[in-house]
Design a protein around this motif. Structure first.
Motif, short mmCIF file in Angstrom:
data_model
loop_
_atom_site.label_atom_id
_atom_site.label_comp_id
_atom_site.label_asym_id
_atom_site.label_seq_id
_atom_site.Cartn_x
_atom_site.Cartn_y
_atom_site.Cartn_z
N PHE A 148 1.02 -1.87 2.13
CA PHE A 148 0.85 -0.71 1.30
C PHE A 148 -0.18 -1.16 0.12
CE2 PHE A 148 4.72 0.30 3.29
CZ PHE A 148 5.05 1.75 2.98
N TYR A 149 -1.02 -0.16 -0.25
CA TYR A 149 -1.78 -0.37 -1.18
C TYR A 149 -1.77 0.84 -2.23
CZ TYR A 149 -5.23 2.42 1.43
OH TYR A 149 -5.93 3.44 2.18
N ASN A 150 -2.14 0.75 -3.49
CA ASN A 150 -2.11 1.78 -4.37
C ASN A 150 -3.40 2.59 -4.25
OD1 ASN A 150 -2.81 3.13 -6.98
ND2 ASN A 150 -0.95 2.30 -7.62
N LYS A 151 -3.68 3.83 -3.91
CA LYS A 151 -4.92 4.34 -3.52
C LYS A 151 -5.50 4.69 -4.93
CE LYS A 151 -4.33 6.86 0.74
NZ LYS A 151 -4.42 8.38 1.28
N ARG A 258 6.15 1.63 -10.10
CA ARG A 258 5.42 2.05 -11.62
C ARG A 258 4.00 1.99 -11.55
NH1 ARG A 258 9.60 -2.07 -12.43
NH2 ARG A 258 7.97 -3.65 -12.76
N GLY A 259 3.29 1.55 -10.36
CA GLY A 259 1.82 1.43 -10.46
C GLY A 259 1.43 0.22 -10.54
N ASP A 260 2.30 -1.00 -10.91
CA ASP A 260 1.90 -2.21 -11.27
C ASP A 260 1.34 -3.04 -10.41
OD1 ASP A 260 2.68 -1.60 -14.00
OD2 ASP A 260 4.71 -2.54 -13.83
N VAL A 261 1.49 -2.75 -9.05
CA VAL A 261 1.13 -3.56 -7.98
C VAL A 261 -0.10 -2.86 -7.30
CG1 VAL A 261 1.89 -4.68 -5.80
CG2 VAL A 261 3.53 -4.34 -7.69
N GLY A 262 -1.19 -3.72 -6.87
CA GLY A 262 -2.21 -3.34 -6.02
C GLY A 262 -1.89 -3.30 -4.34
N MET A 263 -1.08 -4.40 -4.05
CA MET A 263 -0.85 -4.38 -2.52
C MET A 263 0.45 -5.19 -2.37
SD MET A 263 -4.66 -5.77 -1.21
CE MET A 263 -4.83 -6.80 -2.77
N LEU A 264 1.20 -5.16 -1.26
CA LEU A 264 2.36 -5.82 -0.99
C LEU A 264 2.70 -5.13 0.57
CD1 LEU A 264 5.65 -4.45 -2.56
CD2 LEU A 264 3.80 -3.09 -2.18
N ASN A 265 3.59 -5.93 1.08
CA ASN A 265 3.92 -5.55 2.36
C ASN A 265 5.34 -4.61 2.40
OD1 ASN A 265 2.49 -6.83 4.30
ND2 ASN A 265 3.01 -8.82 3.70
N GLY A 266 5.31 -3.67 3.12
CA GLY A 266 6.53 -2.74 2.92
C GLY A 266 7.12 -1.92 3.95
N PRO A 268 9.60 1.52 5.77
CA PRO A 268 9.03 2.76 5.33
C PRO A 268 9.94 3.43 4.27
CG PRO A 268 9.48 2.54 7.87
CD PRO A 268 9.68 1.16 7.15
N THR A 269 11.04 2.84 3.81
CA THR A 269 11.76 3.12 2.55
C THR A 269 10.89 3.18 1.47
OG1 THR A 269 13.78 2.26 3.77
CG2 THR A 269 13.47 2.87 1.29
N LEU A 270 9.88 2.37 1.22
CA LEU A 270 8.84 2.34 0.31
C LEU A 270 8.11 3.37 0.37
CD1 LEU A 270 7.73 0.79 -2.14
CD2 LEU A 270 6.27 -0.27 -0.47
N MET A 271 7.93 4.18 1.24
CA MET A 271 7.08 5.67 1.23
C MET A 271 7.93 6.60 0.32
SD MET A 271 5.83 6.35 5.08
CE MET A 271 7.45 6.42 5.59
N ARG A 272 9.28 6.58 0.51
CA ARG A 272 10.08 7.68 -0.27
C ARG A 272 10.11 7.38 -1.74
NH1 ARG A 272 15.67 8.87 2.40
NH2 ARG A 272 15.72 6.51 2.55
N MET A 273 10.40 5.77 -2.00
CA MET A 273 10.49 5.42 -3.47
C MET A 273 9.34 5.68 -4.24
SD MET A 273 12.17 1.78 -2.62
CE MET A 273 11.90 1.22 -4.28
N ALA A 274 7.92 5.22 -3.36
CA ALA A 274 6.67 5.73 -4.15
C ALA A 274 6.44 7.00 -4.39
CB ALA A 274 5.72 5.07 -3.38
N ALA A 275 6.78 7.88 -3.45
CA ALA A 275 6.41 9.13 -3.43
C ALA A 275 7.33 9.85 -4.76
CB ALA A 275 6.77 10.01 -2.14
N LYS A 276 8.71 9.61 -4.92
CA LYS A 276 9.46 10.00 -5.99
C LYS A 276 8.93 9.89 -7.15
CE LYS A 276 13.95 9.83 -3.59
NZ LYS A 276 15.35 9.26 -3.66
N LYS A 277 8.38 8.69 -7.39
CA LYS A 277 7.54 8.31 -8.65
C LYS A 277 6.20 8.80 -8.82
CE LYS A 277 10.92 5.56 -10.14
NZ LYS A 277 11.80 5.88 -11.38
N SER A 280 0.49 7.25 -5.47
CA SER A 280 -0.30 7.76 -4.13
C SER A 280 -0.51 6.42 -3.51
CB SER A 280 -1.51 8.46 -4.51
OG SER A 280 -2.54 8.42 -3.55
N PHE A 281 -0.18 6.08 -2.15
CA PHE A 281 -0.27 4.97 -1.54
C PHE A 281 -0.86 5.23 -0.04
CE2 PHE A 281 3.87 6.72 -0.63
CZ PHE A 281 3.71 6.71 0.93
#
Length: 416
Positions: A148-151, A258-266, A268-277, A280-281
């Protein structure tokens, strides 16, 4: 009259006994212990199982299904205690199965499932359920991992997603220079260090086992991978202020949302978590040494059926129902997980509603799973969680750490 009264009384008692042993007296209640995939009471897995059990009972009036759902932090221990106390459930949907299989406590898939249902399992998942070439673990849910990466952060820095380790390092350096708190999150803490470890080992061309299934934790490729992580990523200050050995996956995911990370391995659950906050990834395959990794990590959770209560026929009927295309799809869609069957995977691949999972689905055929068929795996995994973080620390020695883990794995394997 006394004789007649006695006869009538006897007939009445016989009739009463007949009523007690008539239709319904052979009803069976199956006990299922399952893990909770929900992230709130609103989508607890208990609700899924209650709906499924009610639908099954309507079609099979002689069989009741009683489901108890526990958190992932408790469910395996709960089942272990039930088995130890002599009260094994009929079925348990949990994270591991091989120890129970090795002790002869489980029905095999052959014992339970109809041929169409058993043959519908995706082959790499079915194979991972084998102990001594007999399938005891029935895959229940699956996922794969992507980078995953923060767009927004990437767009501001005019970066493109990395395809190689060198590109990942270069992107991380730019993000660090622009003040990103955690350019790449490397969670090697005790919560799920074995997952991050395996993803990096696969990207380096090796893994936990070799081609014949023997442990290969200290292979030359794995040592090279962790040398690179220690010197070129952690040593360059690109993994944030928390030492990787102290960073858990949950904390890394939370930092990403929170937008503090540029990249990490993730997963499918991370999609929902990021979208709720509102983050954009994007998602790409894990980078490798010279290009995208040829294989990614897959994870499966398992359905098991215990022999103790002897309800083989009823359990088989219920599991055939559980693994119908509709029910597999319903569960996968509810919790953003990947189907474990051909039929449900094909349906999901062709449905526009499921496009968000398409990249994870694409990665599944080439994924590799933990060596869960080894009864030694639980002990080996625990050792990795304890020790692997030290390999990339300031005083770490990847070769020595991996060598120590390899020797422990050999001992665990030979003790079986």
């Amino acid at each position: 009259m006394t004789g007649l009264t006695a006869a009538v009384t006897a007939l009445g008692m016989a009739a009463a006994l007949a009523a007690c042993t008539g239709p319904g007296s052979d009803d069976v209640t199956l006990k299922l212990v399952a893990a909770d995939y929900g992230d709130s009471p609103a989508n607890s897995s208990q609700k899924y199982w209650d709906r499924l059990a009610a639908a099954f009972e309507k079609k099979n009036p002689g069989i009741k299904v009683d489901v108890s759902v526990y958190s992932w932090s408790d469910v395996d221990a709960k089942v272990k205690k039930l088995v130890a106390d002599g009260h094994a459930p009929d079925m348990a949907q949990i994270g591991a199965y091989s120890d129970y299989a090795a002790r002869g406590k489980l029905y095999s898939a052959d014992d339970l499932l109809s041929i169409p249902v058993q043959s519908d399992f995706l082959p790499q998942l079915a194979d991972a359920g084998d102990v001594a070439r007999v399938q005891y673990g029935m895959p229940f849910a699956a996922s794969t991992r992507l980078l995953f990466y923060n767009k927004a952060l990437f767009a501001k820095a005019a970066l493109t997603p990395p395809r190689t380790w060198a590109e990942l390092q270069a992107d991380a350096k730019v993000l660090k220079a622009r003040g990103v708190k955690i350019p790449y999150a490397l969670p090697l803490g005790k919560e799920e260090a074995q997952a991050e470890t395996m993803m990096w080992m696969l990207s380096g061309g090796s893994g936990y086992t070799d081609d014949v299934g023997d442990y290969s934790l200290d292979s030359p490729q794995n040592v090279k991978t962790f040398d690179w992580l220690k010197n070129d990523l952690v040593g360059e200050g690109l993994t944030g202020p928390t030492p990787p050995g102290e960073l858990d996956r949950a904390a890394a995911f939370a930092a990403f949302t929170r937008g503090d990370v540029g990249m990490l391995n993730g997963h499918p659950t991370l999609m929902r978590m990021a979208a709720k906050k509102g983050v954009s990834f994007g998602m790409v395959p894990m980078p490798g040494v010279d290009g995208p990794a040829r294989s990614t990590m897959g994870v499966a959770d398992w359905m098991t059926a215990f022999r103790q209560n002897g309800h083989k026929e009823q359990v088989g009927k219920f599991l055939d129902f559980v693994y119908s295309e509709k029910n597999v799809l319903d569960f996968s869609r509810e919790y953003d997980l990947l189907p474990v069957t051909h039929s449900a995977s094909d349906a999901m691949s062709g449905d526009p509603r499921d496009q968000k999972l398409s990249k994870f689905l694409d990665a599944l055929p080439n994924s590799q799973l933990y060596p869960v068929g080894k009864t030694s795996w639980a002990q080996v995994s625990a050792g990795i969680k304890r020790e692997i973080g030290t390999a990339v620390g300031p005083h770490g020695n990847p070769g020595a750490t991996l060598g120590s883990l390899q020797r422990a794995a050999d001992r665990a394997e030979n003790a079986e």
